[in-house]
Design an enzyme around this catalytic site. Structure first.
Site, PDB file in Angstrom:
ATOM      1  N   ARG A 163      -3.625  -7.648  -5.724  1.00 37.91           N
ATOM      2  CA  ARG A 163      -3.227  -6.601  -4.774  1.00 37.91           C
ATOM      3  C   ARG A 163      -2.946  -7.177  -3.369  1.00 37.91           C
ATOM      4  NH1 ARG A 163      -3.505  -4.400  -9.112  1.00 37.91           N
ATOM      5  NH2 ARG A 163      -4.035  -2.223  -9.468  1.00 37.91           N
ATOM      6  N   SER A 237      -5.737   4.052  -7.304  1.00 38.91           N
ATOM      7  CA  SER A 237      -7.029   3.406  -7.026  1.00 38.91           C
ATOM      8  C   SER A 237      -7.227   3.333  -5.522  1.00 38.91           C
ATOM      9  CB  SER A 237      -7.051   1.978  -7.565  1.00 38.91           C
ATOM     10  OG  SER A 237      -6.895   1.969  -8.948  1.00 38.91           O
ATOM     11  N   GLU A 333      -8.110  -0.602  -1.235  1.00 38.20           N
ATOM     12  CA  GLU A 333      -6.798  -1.239  -1.417  1.00 38.20           C
ATOM     13  C   GLU A 333      -5.727  -0.414  -0.691  1.00 38.20           C
ATOM     14  OE1 GLU A 333      -5.536  -1.455  -5.628  1.00 38.20           O
ATOM     15  OE2 GLU A 333      -4.316   0.270  -5.194  1.00 38.20           O
TER      16      GLU A 333
END
Ligand code: EPU
Length: 337
Positions: A163, A237, A333
């Site tokens: 990520r 997420s 994230e």
């Protein structure tokens, strides 16, 4: 350039925030013109793609929001085994994946159904079901927002990680990705090992899935676990899966024998944050405006009428409680603005 635009339709959490300036980009010329404006020289800017990984924590964005909307998908090289496909940054990611699957090109199918646009995909090296964008990323073109010059970034130059990429760190806000080239294969290279793909295929009596069947299976698996952002606000997420030292993991495993985990290089272990959050008792928790999604604890949701700060407050509480219970610090994230 528009002024005082409400960004609610442009972020998947569905929070309101007013952009002082707002400009939609449909091609490189639009970008060059923007860079030459006095407003651009004076104001800060925010590059917005699909708005699927962003959390507005203020009522106002005091600068210019740049919405990437340039379109186009073309095969720029093809032989018997491979194809190189160029997609412009404003193309819808899930639609692009569908097109590649329909053409029989392998390499992005496990990334099906991830909301967003092509230009944002490399920024956080999107990943799912054992595949990451970097696996098929050949290169991208990006414009330097101070000079208006374009530059090619190879896979290596992007410094992809979990990520992560250079565009999230050293070059944040400096370059805008305008198009991405993908190296795709015509040979069958399906990745079926990860997570619940096998279980899904077995349940539907599919022994050797075709590319299309795998694509459709992934869409169905995602639909069952993740909220539809058209109905419930979220950014997928919210946290990254933490990577911890093997020694710490072994201690935890003694206490929680069923803890899921994936081995990482250098004697480290990745632990699913969704599992940690669920064990800490948060799955399905909600108040009037925000909550933790009932089918996937890694996803924070906005039921409507709330503010970005409600999510920040909830995220802090979750981080503290996971830290207290497991001694693991989880980090978002999602990008906070
Ligand atoms: N788990 C729980 N409780 C939960 C959620 C997960 O116990 O509420 C457990 C699962 O049972 C499983 C493990 O955690 O053993 C992993 O769960 P899952 O396969 O759902 O994946 P994840 O690690 O939670 C990651 C990505 C997702 C991606 C999936 C599938 C991150 C931060 N998230 O989630 O990406 O779709 O794997 O590959 O790496 C996104 O980034 O927005 C995103 C959705």
């Amino acid at each position: 350039m528009k002024t005082n635009v409400n960004l609610q339709p442009y972020n998947s959490f569905g929070f309101s925030a007013t952009a002082k300036y707002f400009v939609e980009i449909n091609g490189l010329d639009d970008l060059r013109k923007l860079i030459d404006t006095p407003e651009f020289k004076k104001e800060k800017h925010l590059i917005l793609s699909g708005g699927n990984n962003i959390l507005f924590t203020n009522d106002i964005f005091d600068g210019i929001v740049i919405l990437m909307n340039n379109k186009g998908v073309e095969v720029i090289h093809e032989d018997e085994e491979d194809a190189i496909v160029r997609a412009q940054a404003g193309e819808d990611w899930p639609k692009f994946v569908k097109q590649m699957v329909a053409r029989g090109l392998y390499g992005v199918e496990n990334l099906a159904h991830i909301p967003g646009k092509v230009g944002a995909a490399p920024v956080q090296n999107i990943g799912a079901y054992g595949m990451e964008l970097k696996d098929s990323f050949l290169q991208c073109e990006a414009m330097d927002l101070t000079t208006g010059q374009t530059r090619i970034f190879t896979n290596e130059a992007c410094r992809f990680g979990y990520r992560e990429s250079i565009f999230k760190h050293e070059l944040k806000g400096q370059y805008i990705i305008t198009s991405v080239d993908f190296q795709l294969s015509k040979q069958s290279t399906l990745k079926l090992e990860y997570g619940n793909i096998k279980a899904y295929l077995a349940e539907h009596s599919i022994e050797q899935p075709t590319l299309q069947q795998l694509h459709d299976a992934i869409c169905a698996i995602r639909d069952a676990k993740l909220p539809d952002v058209k109905q419930i606000g979220s950014a997928g997420s919210f946290f990254k899966n933490p990577v911890i030292e093997a020694a710490q993991f072994e201690t935890l495993q003694k206490q929680y024998p069923s803890i899921p985990h994936y081995d990482e290089p250098e004697n480290r272990v990745k632990v699913p944050a969704g599992w940690l959050i669920e064990q800490a008792g948060w799955k399905g928790w909600r108040n009037e405006h925000v909550g933790v999604y009932e089918n996937q604890a890694l996803v924070l949701v906005h039921y409507g009428g709330g503010k970005g700060l409600d999510i920040v407050e909830l995220a802090n509480k979750i981080q503290n409680s996971v830290n207290e219970k497991f001694g693991i610090q989880i980090s978002p994230e999602v990008n906070f603005v």
